[in-house]
Scaffold this motif. Structure first.
Motif, PDB file in Angstrom:
ATOM      1  N   LYS A  60       0.867  -1.183   0.000  1.00  0.00           N
ATOM      2  CA  LYS A  60       0.000   0.000   0.000  1.00  0.00           C
ATOM      3  C   LYS A  60       0.898   1.226   0.000  1.00  0.00           C
ATOM      4  CE  LYS A  60      -3.994  -2.047   2.345  1.00  0.00           C
ATOM      5  NZ  LYS A  60      -4.926  -1.951   3.512  1.00  0.00           N
ATOM      6  N   PRO A  61       1.166   1.777  -1.198  1.00  0.00           N
ATOM      7  CA  PRO A  61       2.108   2.899  -1.291  1.00  0.00           C
ATOM      8  C   PRO A  61       1.748   4.060  -0.370  1.00  0.00           C
ATOM      9  CG  PRO A  61       1.556   2.065  -3.472  1.00  0.00           C
ATOM     10  CD  PRO A  61       0.636   1.382  -2.510  1.00  0.00           C
ATOM     11  N   ALA A  62       2.764   4.621   0.254  1.00  0.00           N
ATOM     12  CA  ALA A  62       2.570   5.725   1.199  1.00  0.00           C
ATOM     13  C   ALA A  62       2.221   7.021   0.487  1.00  0.00           C
ATOM     14  CB  ALA A  62       3.839   5.918   2.025  1.00  0.00           C
ATOM     15  N   LYS A  63       2.516   7.094  -0.809  1.00  0.00           N
ATOM     16  CA  LYS A  63       2.219   8.286  -1.591  1.00  0.00           C
ATOM     17  C   LYS A  63       1.997   7.872  -3.044  1.00  0.00           C
ATOM     18  CE  LYS A  63       5.989  10.501  -3.197  1.00  0.00           C
ATOM     19  NZ  LYS A  63       7.216  11.336  -3.250  1.00  0.00           N
ATOM     20  N   LYS A  64       1.575   8.806  -3.861  1.00  0.00           N
ATOM     21  CA  LYS A  64       1.383   8.527  -5.276  1.00  0.00           C
ATOM     22  C   LYS A  64       2.718   8.712  -5.987  1.00  0.00           C
ATOM     23  CE  LYS A  64      -1.764   9.228  -9.137  1.00  0.00           C
ATOM     24  NZ  LYS A  64      -3.021   9.852  -9.604  1.00  0.00           N
ATOM     25  N   TYR A  65       3.510   7.633  -5.970  1.00  0.00           N
ATOM     26  CA  TYR A  65       4.835   7.691  -6.574  1.00  0.00           C
ATOM     27  C   TYR A  65       4.744   7.955  -8.073  1.00  0.00           C
ATOM     28  CZ  TYR A  65       6.543   5.559  -2.230  1.00  0.00           C
ATOM     29  OH  TYR A  65       6.860   5.298  -0.915  1.00  0.00           O
ATOM     30  N   ARG A  66       5.821   8.544  -8.603  1.00  0.00           N
ATOM     31  CA  ARG A  66       5.953   8.778 -10.033  1.00  0.00           C
ATOM     32  C   ARG A  66       7.049   7.858 -10.561  1.00  0.00           C
ATOM     33  NH1 ARG A  66       8.366  13.319 -10.596  1.00  0.00           N
ATOM     34  NH2 ARG A  66       7.703  13.806 -12.733  1.00  0.00           N
ATOM     35  N   VAL A  67       6.681   7.018 -11.538  1.00  0.00           N
ATOM     36  CA  VAL A  67       7.623   6.049 -12.100  1.00  0.00           C
ATOM     37  C   VAL A  67       7.764   6.300 -13.597  1.00  0.00           C
ATOM     38  CG1 VAL A  67       8.154   3.610 -12.448  1.00  0.00           C
ATOM     39  CG2 VAL A  67       6.948   4.338 -10.369  1.00  0.00           C
ATOM     40  N   ALA A  68       8.985   6.492 -14.064  1.00  0.00           N
ATOM     41  CA  ALA A  68       9.260   6.660 -15.494  1.00  0.00           C
ATOM     42  C   ALA A  68       9.622   5.304 -16.091  1.00  0.00           C
ATOM     43  CB  ALA A  68      10.398   7.644 -15.708  1.00  0.00           C
ATOM     44  N   VAL A  69       9.017   4.967 -17.224  1.00  0.00           N
ATOM     45  CA  VAL A  69       9.273   3.701 -17.906  1.00  0.00           C
ATOM     46  C   VAL A  69       9.802   4.020 -19.303  1.00  0.00           C
ATOM     47  CG1 VAL A  69       8.276   1.545 -18.747  1.00  0.00           C
ATOM     48  CG2 VAL A  69       7.419   2.575 -16.616  1.00  0.00           C
ATOM     49  N   ILE A  70      11.030   3.579 -19.586  1.00  0.00           N
ATOM     50  CA  ILE A  70      11.685   3.859 -20.867  1.00  0.00           C
ATOM     51  C   ILE A  70      11.883   2.535 -21.595  1.00  0.00           C
ATOM     52  CG2 ILE A  70      13.728   4.840 -21.972  1.00  0.00           C
ATOM     53  CD1 ILE A  70      13.838   6.115 -18.792  1.00  0.00           C
ATOM     54  N   LEU A  71      11.092   2.328 -22.659  1.00  0.00           N
ATOM     55  CA  LEU A  71      11.135   1.066 -23.393  1.00  0.00           C
ATOM     56  C   LEU A  71      11.903   1.225 -24.706  1.00  0.00           C
ATOM     57  CD1 LEU A  71       7.468  -0.159 -22.785  1.00  0.00           C
ATOM     58  CD2 LEU A  71       9.539  -0.683 -21.475  1.00  0.00           C
ATOM     59  N   LYS A  72      12.062   0.110 -25.400  1.00  0.00           N
ATOM     60  CA  LYS A  72      12.803   0.151 -26.664  1.00  0.00           C
ATOM     61  C   LYS A  72      12.009   0.855 -27.764  1.00  0.00           C
ATOM     62  CE  LYS A  72      15.992  -3.765 -26.555  1.00  0.00           C
ATOM     63  NZ  LYS A  72      16.389  -4.979 -27.300  1.00  0.00           N
ATOM     64  N   SER A 310       7.814  -4.014  -8.761  1.00  0.00           N
ATOM     65  CA  SER A 310       9.107  -4.039  -8.071  1.00  0.00           C
ATOM     66  C   SER A 310       9.579  -2.639  -7.723  1.00  0.00           C
ATOM     67  CB  SER A 310      10.150  -4.732  -8.950  1.00  0.00           C
ATOM     68  OG  SER A 310       9.852  -6.100  -9.119  1.00  0.00           O
ATOM     69  N   ALA A 311       9.402  -1.701  -8.651  1.00  0.00           N
ATOM     70  CA  ALA A 311       9.816  -0.325  -8.388  1.00  0.00           C
ATOM     71  C   ALA A 311       9.081   0.241  -7.175  1.00  0.00           C
ATOM     72  CB  ALA A 311       9.557   0.543  -9.617  1.00  0.00           C
ATOM     73  N   ILE A 312       7.777  -0.010  -7.108  1.00  0.00           N
ATOM     74  CA  ILE A 312       6.993   0.465  -5.962  1.00  0.00           C
ATOM     75  C   ILE A 312       7.443  -0.227  -4.686  1.00  0.00           C
ATOM     76  CG2 ILE A 312       4.670   0.657  -4.990  1.00  0.00           C
ATOM     77  CD1 ILE A 312       3.654   0.507  -7.944  1.00  0.00           C
ATOM     78  N   GLY A 313       7.642  -1.544  -4.775  1.00  0.00           N
ATOM     79  CA  GLY A 313       8.093  -2.293  -3.611  1.00  0.00           C
ATOM     80  C   GLY A 313       9.407  -1.764  -3.062  1.00  0.00           C
ATOM     81  N   LEU A 314      10.354  -1.467  -3.956  1.00  0.00           N
ATOM     82  CA  LEU A 314      11.634  -0.919  -3.516  1.00  0.00           C
ATOM     83  C   LEU A 314      11.446   0.422  -2.813  1.00  0.00           C
ATOM     84  CD1 LEU A 314      13.709  -1.817  -6.687  1.00  0.00           C
ATOM     85  CD2 LEU A 314      14.088  -2.759  -4.405  1.00  0.00           C
TER      86      LEU A 314
END
Length: 352
Positions: A60-72, A310-314
């Motif tokens: 349960k994330p403590a905040k609304k994290y921002r995750v950047a995803v860079i694909l091929k 995984s990014a959120i978990g970390l």
């Protein structure tokens, strides 16, 4: 867990993968803490992707994290599948994801520019699928300087906190094993190789050659470049078929190439088994209509989902192994309906 999940899990466990502790301790890797970037190192501990959710536990994330995803490149259905999974994880956990990709899988400088632009916006975490092992190095250095967790997905292994992806050698081995099974009396086989310098291509080529070598009934008569391109692979397959009239099977390092190979086989009028890798919708259709014998799929939807998860978990201080292993699932006409829907999309509730 449904029966289908158990099948995929058994396939992965056969690789000798072991569940284990994370690259960093929870204390080290909590939100705002520091992270290690060692997931590309030889012999790192690994975790079966099917077991990721249970290993992380409640998230349960403590905040609304921002995750950047860079694909091929999103021109390839495979990366579209990863994109779909990443969006699904963001929706589930209530985080914001920004997903961008280069215009092609050869646009290394363009991908670096995209990555550096996103790094300048200082996201909480980054998911990267570099086009080579070095083209994103300046951006990766910037991500590390921000002390942000970096999740590396699918192909080129780079220094990251966690790598999400298959054992690419196993993809090639599975293809060779299937050809040996299809042709118990033996026969000549060939390989169409992926882009030179690609980690996935290097390992799949190696795995297929090793797989063929362990089967005395198979003989590798050609292994030629296809460069991840359907047209180049179509032309390569035409030449292979002309030069080897007794050919029984061709393994293409990805499904884009396998589709081109299947077209050449169909036009030749010969019965040559075609096996690809990736599990994209068009290849799944080919497996169903028997223009392709099989594809080896890491189930790209789950790679994308597990990467963002995984990014959120970390960020939440969870312990995650440096390598979260995606399946090397052989998809044939006999089992395709267990993993893919009628539209050729990965079934999204396999592991619920």
């Amino acid at each position: 867990m449904r029966k289908t999940a158990a099948i995929a899990l058994a396939s992965i466990l056969a690789l000798g993968v072991s569940a284990c502790s994370s690259a960093t301790s929870a204390e080290e890797s909590g939100a705002g803490g520091s992270y290690t970037y060692t997931s590309d190192q030889e012999g790192v501990k690994s975790l079966d992707g099917v077991a990721l959710a249970s290993t992380i536990g409640e998230l349960k994330p403590a905040k609304k994290y921002r995750v950047a995803v860079i694909l091929k490149a999103l021109t390839n259905q495979y990366w579209q599948g990863i994109q779909k999974g990443a969006k699904a994880a963001a929706d589930k956990y209530g985080v914001e994801v920004t997903i961008q990709a280069a215009s092609s899988e050869k646009a290394q400088t363009e991908q670096l520019t995209i990555a550096q632009t996103l790094v300048g916006q200082k996201f909480d975490a980054y998911v990267v699928a570099p086009e080579s092992t070095s083209n994103l190095n300046p951006a990766l250095n910037q991500m590390r300087s921000q002390q942000a967790p970096v999740v590396n997905v699918d192909d080129a292994r780079v220094p990251a906190t966690v790598f999400i992806g298959p054992n690419h050698e196993e993809n090639g081995i599975q293809a060779a094993d299937e050809l040996a099974k299809l042709f118990p009396d033996g026969g000549e086989v060939a390989q169409v190789e992926g882009q030179s310098g690609s980690s996935a291509a290097i390992l799949r080529i190696k795995g297929f050659k090793e797989g063929v070598a362990k089967h005395s009934n198979l003989k590798l008569v050609a292994s030629v470049p296809g460069n991840w391109d359907a047209n180049a692979s179509y032309a390569a397959a035409q030449q292979i078929i002309r030069q080897n009239p007794n050919l029984k099977g061709i393994y293409a390092n990805n499904d884009t190439m396998a589709i081109g190979v299947a077209k050449a086989v169909q036009e030749s009028g010969k019965k040559v088994a075609v096996i690809g890798t990736d599990g994209v919708p068009e290849a799944i259709s080919g497996v169903r209509n028997e223009s392709m014998a099989a594809t080896v799929s890491p189930l790209p939807y789950y790679e994308g989902f597990w990467a963002v998860e995984s990014a959120i978990g970390l960020l939440e201080g969870k312990e995650i192994a440096p390598w979260v292993v995606a399946p090397a699932q052989l998809i044939t006409k006999e089992n395709v309906d267990q993993f893919y829907d009628t539209e050729g999309q990965v079934i999204t509730d396999l592991y619920k």
